[in-house]
Scaffold this motif. Structure first.
Motif, mmCIF file in Angstrom:
data_model
loop_
_atom_site.group_PDB
_atom_site.id
_atom_site.type_symbol
_atom_site.label_atom_id
_atom_site.label_comp_id
_atom_site.label_asym_id
_atom_site.label_seq_id
_atom_site.Cartn_x
_atom_site.Cartn_y
_atom_site.Cartn_z
ATOM 1 N N LYS A 1 0.815 -1.212 0.000
ATOM 2 C CA LYS A 1 0.000 0.000 0.000
ATOM 3 C C LYS A 1 0.848 1.261 0.000
ATOM 4 O O LYS A 1 0.338 2.364 -0.105
ATOM 5 C CB LYS A 1 -0.921 -0.004 1.229
ATOM 6 N N ALA A 2 2.168 1.108 0.182
ATOM 7 C CA ALA A 2 3.037 2.271 0.219
ATOM 8 C C ALA A 2 3.137 2.885 -1.167
ATOM 9 O O ALA A 2 2.819 2.276 -2.184
ATOM 10 C CB ALA A 2 4.412 1.850 0.735
ATOM 11 N N ALA A 3 3.616 4.142 -1.204
ATOM 12 C CA ALA A 3 3.794 4.825 -2.480
ATOM 13 C C ALA A 3 4.725 4.013 -3.366
ATOM 14 O O ALA A 3 5.731 3.472 -2.912
ATOM 15 C CB ALA A 3 4.358 6.212 -2.233
ATOM 16 N N CYS A 4 4.397 3.904 -4.636
ATOM 17 C CA CYS A 4 5.146 3.042 -5.543
ATOM 18 C C CYS A 4 5.595 3.818 -6.765
ATOM 19 O O CYS A 4 4.798 4.489 -7.412
ATOM 20 C CB CYS A 4 4.275 1.861 -5.952
ATOM 21 N N ASN A 5 6.881 3.720 -7.076
ATOM 22 C CA ASN A 5 7.446 4.302 -8.292
ATOM 23 C C ASN A 5 7.694 3.163 -9.270
ATOM 24 O O ASN A 5 8.595 2.345 -9.075
ATOM 25 C CB ASN A 5 8.754 5.035 -7.974
ATOM 26 N N GLN A 6 6.873 3.085 -10.306
ATOM 27 C CA GLN A 6 6.958 1.968 -11.243
ATOM 28 C C GLN A 6 8.314 1.873 -11.916
ATOM 29 O O GLN A 6 8.746 0.796 -12.314
ATOM 30 C CB GLN A 6 5.855 2.083 -12.289
ATOM 31 N N GLU A 7 8.999 2.988 -12.036
ATOM 32 C CA GLU A 7 10.296 2.971 -12.703
ATOM 33 C C GLU A 7 11.349 2.217 -11.906
ATOM 34 O O GLU A 7 12.374 1.808 -12.452
ATOM 35 C CB GLU A 7 10.753 4.406 -12.973
ATOM 36 N N THR A 8 11.110 2.040 -10.602
ATOM 37 C CA THR A 8 12.088 1.342 -9.763
ATOM 38 C C THR A 8 11.794 -0.158 -9.663
ATOM 39 O O THR A 8 12.564 -0.894 -9.050
ATOM 40 C CB THR A 8 12.099 1.931 -8.341
ATOM 41 N N LEU A 9 10.693 -0.611 -10.249
ATOM 42 C CA LEU A 9 10.316 -2.017 -10.148
ATOM 43 C C LEU A 9 11.114 -2.882 -11.123
ATOM 44 O O LEU A 9 11.469 -2.446 -12.223
ATOM 45 C CB LEU A 9 8.829 -2.189 -10.437
ATOM 46 N N ASN A 10 11.365 -4.098 -10.709
ATOM 47 C CA ASN A 10 11.957 -5.092 -11.601
ATOM 48 C C ASN A 10 10.809 -5.846 -12.260
ATOM 49 O O ASN A 10 10.214 -6.734 -11.660
ATOM 50 C CB ASN A 10 12.846 -6.043 -10.818
#
Length: 229
Positions: A9-18
């Protein structure tokens, strides 16, 4: 699981996802799918559906290859999970024999069949008034030697009774819980019709989707019948 759910549920930056998926060969005995999900920061249900699993509570065997899907902002930890035994005293539908998978307990089996724990362990005459139990033995009597959370060896047969429409089906998406909800069956009933099937990572890598038998429209054929054990 609570920590994992909170993290999703935390803020998510899609660019940092694998977002790249990869294959993981399980090399730890009794490591659960949940353990693997935590290890790789994926949702347990995301892993389950990527591998066309029967149920994410089935413990992977050592040497089993599992697809680890790409990371997502909101990992799914809940929608495929069977939350304990059900409320039915007797199984409407079948087939007769439940074939145990790795890590199974009577508690898990009751959940997959949407039956009470007492009914599958045959703790007494727990069937409803429309069912006649013979000498106090109920349809799930095959599991009476096991306690609720005792791990049952894989490959054992547990007696459960029968009546559904049985059809061949190509399993191409989801987990058994998705099929059960769509076709009016239960995870355990579908599992019992294809007892040796566990999961498939090959299908999602260009292989053939697994053929299974599917129970649909499970119901009583009459208002009163007798179960003989």
């Amino acid at each position: 699981m609570l920590a994992s759910a909170s993290a999703s549920k935390a803020a998510c930056n899609q660019e940092t996802l694998n977002t790249t998926s990869f294959n993981y060969v399980n090399d730890i005995e009794n490591q659960t799918v949940h353990d693997i999900a935590v290890k790789f920061n994926r949702g347990v249900c995301d892993i389950g559906r990527a591998n066309l699993m029967v149920d994410v509570s089935v413990v992977p065997n050592v040497g089993q290859t599992i697809i680890i899907p790409g990371q997502v902002c909101h990992p799914d930890w809940t929608t495929c999970v069977i939350d304990g035994p059900g409320t039915n005293d007797c199984l409407i539908g079948g087939p007769r024999l439940y074939y145990t998978l790795n890590g199974d307990t009577m508690w898990k089996i009751a959940g997959r069949l949407n039956m009470t724990l007492d009914a599958v362990t045959c703790g007494g005459d727990s069937c409803n008034t429309n069912i006649t139990c013979i000498d106090g033995i109920c349809p799930g009597g095959g599991g009476s030697q096991y306690t609720a959370n005792e791990t049952i060896p894989a490959g054992q047969f547990i007696k459960i009774p029968i009546t559904c429409d049985i059809e061949p089906y190509t399993f191409s998406a989801g987990v058994y819980k998705d099929l059960a909800e769509k076709y009016g069956s239960t995870v355990g009933q579908i599992q019992m019709l294809s007892p040796t099937y566990n999961y498939s990572y090959i299908a999602n890598e260009g292989g053939t989707f697994p053929p299974i038998a599917l129970a649909k429209n499970c119901r009583l054929l009459s208002s009163n019948y007798t179960i003989l054990s």
